[in-house]
Design a protein around this motif. Sequence first.
Motif, PDB file in Angstrom:
ATOM      1  N   TYR A  53       0.961  -1.282   0.111  1.00  8.88           N
ATOM      2  CA  TYR A  53       0.045  -0.008   0.136  1.00  8.88           C
ATOM      3  C   TYR A  53       0.700   1.154   0.202  1.00  8.88           C
ATOM      4  O   TYR A  53       0.557   2.236  -0.808  1.00  8.88           O
ATOM      5  CB  TYR A  53      -0.848  -0.081   1.257  1.00  8.88           C
ATOM      6  N   LEU A  54       1.914   1.172   0.795  1.00 11.18           N
ATOM      7  CA  LEU A  54       2.830   2.575   0.669  1.00 11.18           C
ATOM      8  C   LEU A  54       3.332   2.543  -0.655  1.00 11.18           C
ATOM      9  O   LEU A  54       3.561   3.834  -1.064  1.00 11.18           O
ATOM     10  CB  LEU A  54       3.918   2.095   1.824  1.00 11.18           C
ATOM     11  N   GLU A  55       3.849   1.437  -1.254  1.00  6.95           N
ATOM     12  CA  GLU A  55       4.369   1.904  -2.679  1.00  6.95           C
ATOM     13  C   GLU A  55       3.472   2.263  -3.598  1.00  6.95           C
ATOM     14  O   GLU A  55       3.661   3.383  -4.394  1.00  6.95           O
ATOM     15  CB  GLU A  55       4.756   0.391  -3.003  1.00  6.95           C
ATOM     16  N   ILE A  56       1.955   1.989  -3.313  1.00  2.46           N
ATOM     17  CA  ILE A  56       0.914   2.472  -4.263  1.00  2.46           C
ATOM     18  C   ILE A  56       0.653   4.023  -3.757  1.00  2.46           C
ATOM     19  O   ILE A  56       0.484   4.620  -4.593  1.00  2.46           O
ATOM     20  CB  ILE A  56      -0.281   1.702  -4.221  1.00  2.46           C
ATOM     21  N   TYR A  57       0.478   4.340  -2.528  1.00  2.00           N
ATOM     22  CA  TYR A  57       0.416   5.735  -2.208  1.00  2.00           C
ATOM     23  C   TYR A  57       1.388   6.775  -2.889  1.00  2.00           C
ATOM     24  O   TYR A  57       1.053   7.555  -3.322  1.00  2.00           O
ATOM     25  CB  TYR A  57       0.403   5.884  -0.592  1.00  2.00           C
ATOM     26  N   LYS A  58       2.588   6.237  -2.686  1.00  2.00           N
ATOM     27  CA  LYS A  58       3.606   7.039  -3.064  1.00  2.00           C
ATOM     28  C   LYS A  58       3.718   7.209  -4.598  1.00  2.00           C
ATOM     29  O   LYS A  58       3.767   8.272  -5.165  1.00  2.00           O
ATOM     30  CB  LYS A  58       5.130   6.458  -2.612  1.00  2.00           C
ATOM     31  N   GLN A  59       3.688   6.207  -5.384  1.00  2.00           N
ATOM     32  CA  GLN A  59       3.380   6.262  -6.658  1.00  2.00           C
ATOM     33  C   GLN A  59       2.254   6.991  -7.451  1.00  2.00           C
ATOM     34  O   GLN A  59       2.505   7.781  -8.063  1.00  2.00           O
ATOM     35  CB  GLN A  59       3.327   4.713  -7.393  1.00  2.00           C
ATOM     36  N   THR A  60       1.135   6.954  -6.481  1.00  2.00           N
ATOM     37  CA  THR A  60      -0.004   7.574  -7.045  1.00  2.00           C
ATOM     38  C   THR A  60       0.097   9.251  -6.830  1.00  2.00           C
ATOM     39  O   THR A  60      -0.010   9.834  -7.649  1.00  2.00           O
ATOM     40  CB  THR A  60      -1.265   7.139  -6.392  1.00  2.00           C
ATOM     41  N   GLY A  61       0.875   9.276  -5.528  1.00  2.15           N
ATOM     42  CA  GLY A  61       1.109  10.642  -5.337  1.00  2.15           C
ATOM     43  C   GLY A  61       2.157  11.350  -6.430  1.00  2.15           C
ATOM     44  O   GLY A  61       1.827  12.544  -6.686  1.00  2.15           O
ATOM     45  N   GLU A  62       2.952  10.796  -6.749  1.00  3.24           N
ATOM     46  CA  GLU A  62       3.978  11.224  -7.784  1.00  3.24           C
ATOM     47  C   GLU A  62       3.185  11.384  -9.039  1.00  3.24           C
ATOM     48  O   GLU A  62       3.368  12.243  -9.800  1.00  3.24           O
ATOM     49  CB  GLU A  62       5.184  10.201  -7.855  1.00  3.24           C
ATOM     50  N   ASP A  63       2.479  10.306  -9.597  1.00  9.72           N
ATOM     51  CA  ASP A  63       1.615  10.501 -10.771  1.00  9.72           C
ATOM     52  C   ASP A  63       0.659  11.810 -10.855  1.00  9.72           C
ATOM     53  O   ASP A  63       0.594  12.252 -11.753  1.00  9.72           O
ATOM     54  CB  ASP A  63       1.172   9.245 -11.019  1.00  9.72           C
ATOM     55  N   TYR A  64      -0.026  11.791  -9.779  1.00 10.71           N
ATOM     56  CA  TYR A  64      -1.225  12.642  -9.797  1.00 10.71           C
ATOM     57  C   TYR A  64      -0.740  14.184  -8.839  1.00 10.71           C
ATOM     58  O   TYR A  64      -1.455  14.960  -9.003  1.00 10.71           O
ATOM     59  CB  TYR A  64      -2.372  12.137  -9.055  1.00 10.71           C
ATOM     60  N   GLY A  65       0.675  14.287  -8.718  1.00 10.04           N
ATOM     61  CA  GLY A  65       0.922  15.429  -7.929  1.00 10.04           C
ATOM     62  C   GLY A  65       0.407  15.843  -6.592  1.00 10.04           C
ATOM     63  O   GLY A  65       0.194  17.008  -6.419  1.00 10.04           O
ATOM     64  N   ILE A  66       0.106  14.643  -6.119  1.00  9.42           N
ATOM     65  CA  ILE A  66      -0.638  14.920  -4.635  1.00  9.42           C
ATOM     66  C   ILE A  66       0.340  14.275  -3.674  1.00  9.42           C
ATOM     67  O   ILE A  66       0.813  13.032  -3.620  1.00  9.42           O
ATOM     68  CB  ILE A  66      -2.088  14.285  -4.441  1.00  9.42           C
ATOM     69  N   PRO A  67       0.462  14.953  -2.599  1.00 13.63           N
ATOM     70  CA  PRO A  67       1.172  14.589  -1.383  1.00 13.63           C
ATOM     71  C   PRO A  67       0.882  13.195  -1.107  1.00 13.63           C
ATOM     72  O   PRO A  67      -0.461  13.006  -0.725  1.00 13.63           O
ATOM     73  CB  PRO A  67       1.065  15.445  -0.199  1.00 13.63           C
ATOM     74  N   TRP A  68       1.452  12.071  -1.120  1.00 15.99           N
ATOM     75  CA  TRP A  68       1.131  10.749  -0.807  1.00 15.99           C
ATOM     76  C   TRP A  68       0.550  10.615   0.631  1.00 15.99           C
ATOM     77  O   TRP A  68      -0.453   9.639   0.807  1.00 15.99           O
ATOM     78  CB  TRP A  68       2.380   9.665  -0.554  1.00 15.99           C
ATOM     79  N   GLN A  69       0.978  11.490   1.480  1.00 13.60           N
ATOM     80  CA  GLN A  69       0.425  11.396   2.912  1.00 13.60           C
ATOM     81  C   GLN A  69      -1.195  11.473   3.039  1.00 13.60           C
ATOM     82  O   GLN A  69      -2.031  11.100   3.721  1.00 13.60           O
ATOM     83  CB  GLN A  69       0.980  12.153   3.847  1.00 13.60           C
ATOM     84  N   LEU A  70      -1.667  12.401   1.903  1.00 17.22           N
ATOM     85  CA  LEU A  70      -3.150  12.817   2.003  1.00 17.22           C
ATOM     86  C   LEU A  70      -3.771  11.507   1.444  1.00 17.22           C
ATOM     87  O   LEU A  70      -5.085  11.234   1.987  1.00 17.22           O
ATOM     88  CB  LEU A  70      -3.444  13.953   1.089  1.00 17.22           C
ATOM     89  N   LEU A  71      -3.099  10.755   0.598  1.00 22.23           N
ATOM     90  CA  LEU A  71      -3.923   9.569  -0.004  1.00 22.23           C
ATOM     91  C   LEU A  71      -3.992   8.324   1.247  1.00 22.23           C
ATOM     92  O   LEU A  71      -4.968   7.759   1.165  1.00 22.23           O
ATOM     93  CB  LEU A  71      -3.392   9.039  -1.246  1.00 22.23           C
ATOM     94  N   ALA A  72      -2.999   8.232   1.986  1.00 25.73           N
ATOM     95  CA  ALA A  72      -2.466   7.264   2.892  1.00 25.73           C
ATOM     96  C   ALA A  72      -3.825   7.536   4.019  1.00 25.73           C
ATOM     97  O   ALA A  72      -4.193   6.545   4.692  1.00 25.73           O
ATOM     98  CB  ALA A  72      -1.324   7.287   3.337  1.00 25.73           C
ATOM     99  N   ALA A  73      -3.718   8.951   4.331  1.00 30.03           N
ATOM    100  CA  ALA A  73      -4.709   9.141   5.366  1.00 30.03           C
ATOM    101  C   ALA A  73      -5.969   8.612   5.229  1.00 30.03           C
ATOM    102  O   ALA A  73      -6.981   8.320   5.903  1.00 30.03           O
ATOM    103  CB  ALA A  73      -4.742  10.599   5.698  1.00 30.03           C
TER     104      ALA A  73
END
Length: 582
Positions: free
Chosen positions: A76-96
């Motif tokens: 999950y952490l890897e997906i949060y980080k990759q999605t954050g990079e792809d969409y320009g959104i801090p990964w922490q927001l998605l993980a929360a």
Amino acid sequence: MPAPKPGAGTGGGAPAIGIAAAAIAGGCLLLVIIAAASIFGGGAVDPASACGGSSAGTSDAGAPSSDTTDGIPKNYLEIYKQTGEDYGIPWQLLAAIGYIESGHGSNVGPSSAGAMGPMQFLPSSWKLFGADGDHDGDKDILDPKDAIPGAAVHLISAGTIKDSIHAAFLAYNHSEAYVANVFAQAVKYGYEGNVDDAIKTAHDPNAKGGGAGDSSGSSSDGAGAADCGSDFPSGPADLKKGVKISSPGKFVPIPAKYTGGSVQLIDSRILPNVIWVAQTYHLTITQGRGGIGTGSPSVSHGYGTALDMVPSDGSAQADWDKSAGRLAHDLGWKAACGASGVRPACDLVPAIRFVGYEGYPGHGSPRTCAPLGCGAHIHVSWEGGPGGVYNGVLQPPFDYVYVFPSPEDGKGGSTSSGGSSGGSSSSSSSSGEGVFVVGDSLTEGDGSYLESSLGSKVRVDGLKNRTSGGGLAVLKDRISENDGFVVFDLGTNDPSSSALKTNLEAAKKLAGDRCVVVATVNGPFNNNGVIRDFAGQSGVVLFDWRAITAANTDLVGSDGVHSDAAGYKVRAQKLLAAIETC
């Protein structure tokens, strides 16, 4: 406030329509004329990530440290980080969001409301925001590789997060407590910003118009936004048709590009109509669901089936006439009925309950509002029921609403004023599995049970006091290639057996090679002979409701015709059994 438990969220965008799938045995086609239509297409919403004010930049998410990521599964952490990079959104927001909604996939539902997956989307919201994050050709609501990018799309298109994190979280779940909980969790994961931060780097890499640095989406005159909305149903719709939707209603945010950036909720079942109206008539929505205590002065928006709107392209009278004025006329409003805005004074299209425009107190264009000092706007309410209390108090969703078919339904009309393409082109044959039920008040009674059993496979069109002649007109207008079965559930309101016989034969002709189901009635009893004789021919199945109720008199009420809820549920079950014999 106490820390939330992981997996306690209520679902992204508080979406809408859970559809049960049910297979119908047999290969015949069933023509059911009962009366509570349920055709509805969710329609994919074009993410607005590249529209309106985006500026280039890079994400400041940074690499997570070990002490901020305890408890997040590695995948999950890897997906949060990759999605954050792809969409320009801090990964922490998605993980929360993932933590609050499902505990990072530890509880994927379905919830009591039907929400599913690690980011807790209802199926109707998934239709709007679902993503194919792993590019395998499938948008899987349960797969974190798809669901987490879907949450990113939601934050961008319904928030929008480019305005503020707060707006995006509030659009995901319309609760200030939810916003506080999610943001607090993001801080625990290492986010160092503020809840009012605007994430200007946010973009949908799969949206039309480019990425975060694409200046084509930043036009201030609205042109960029119009281009980005091309996936919405923006062509002609069939306003002359009213389609009853009885699936559970939920309140969802209207995409921010149609609201001027404000958060406005609406009943999810009318969302495709709302978007079509905003696009087609170039209108900005200033009020969705609202009432006393919400900052809205409205007394008629509590059910989430009403809109207040103003022109998007200008404030001159000419702008009003070509947008709000044109919409009012297309919906059946005329100046002569303006003081009422409802039937029978106004000959409104079937799905619309009220049009408040020129002549109605507190509504209208500058032509009528300027002299009176009212705030110029047009109000449109969709039909819903049962009943309705318009007192400014927020209400739960209606049991059912009416909508007009729009192109996303796959049934786009020929003209915006409701010109019908007719049913003749598709009436002779069908390869579909759908069930079309046309009927009267009995159909209104059992329609919700049919929809609960068959989901999207059934369309129900029931109307009190409808005769077989009225049902024939509905059948001619609305039969579809997707309909494999037709139920013609009429006869109670036919005083003439000869007319009923003629209409039954005409219905069979319209049905073509579809299986037709007809039902006996509890009066006039002489019509049952015609119905039984008609059912003796090939391709027709008899649903002998009269025989069933004669043996079980508790299934009908004191009038000998109508049933209570338990009776209608039995009626629907018996009707489904008849359909399965086709």
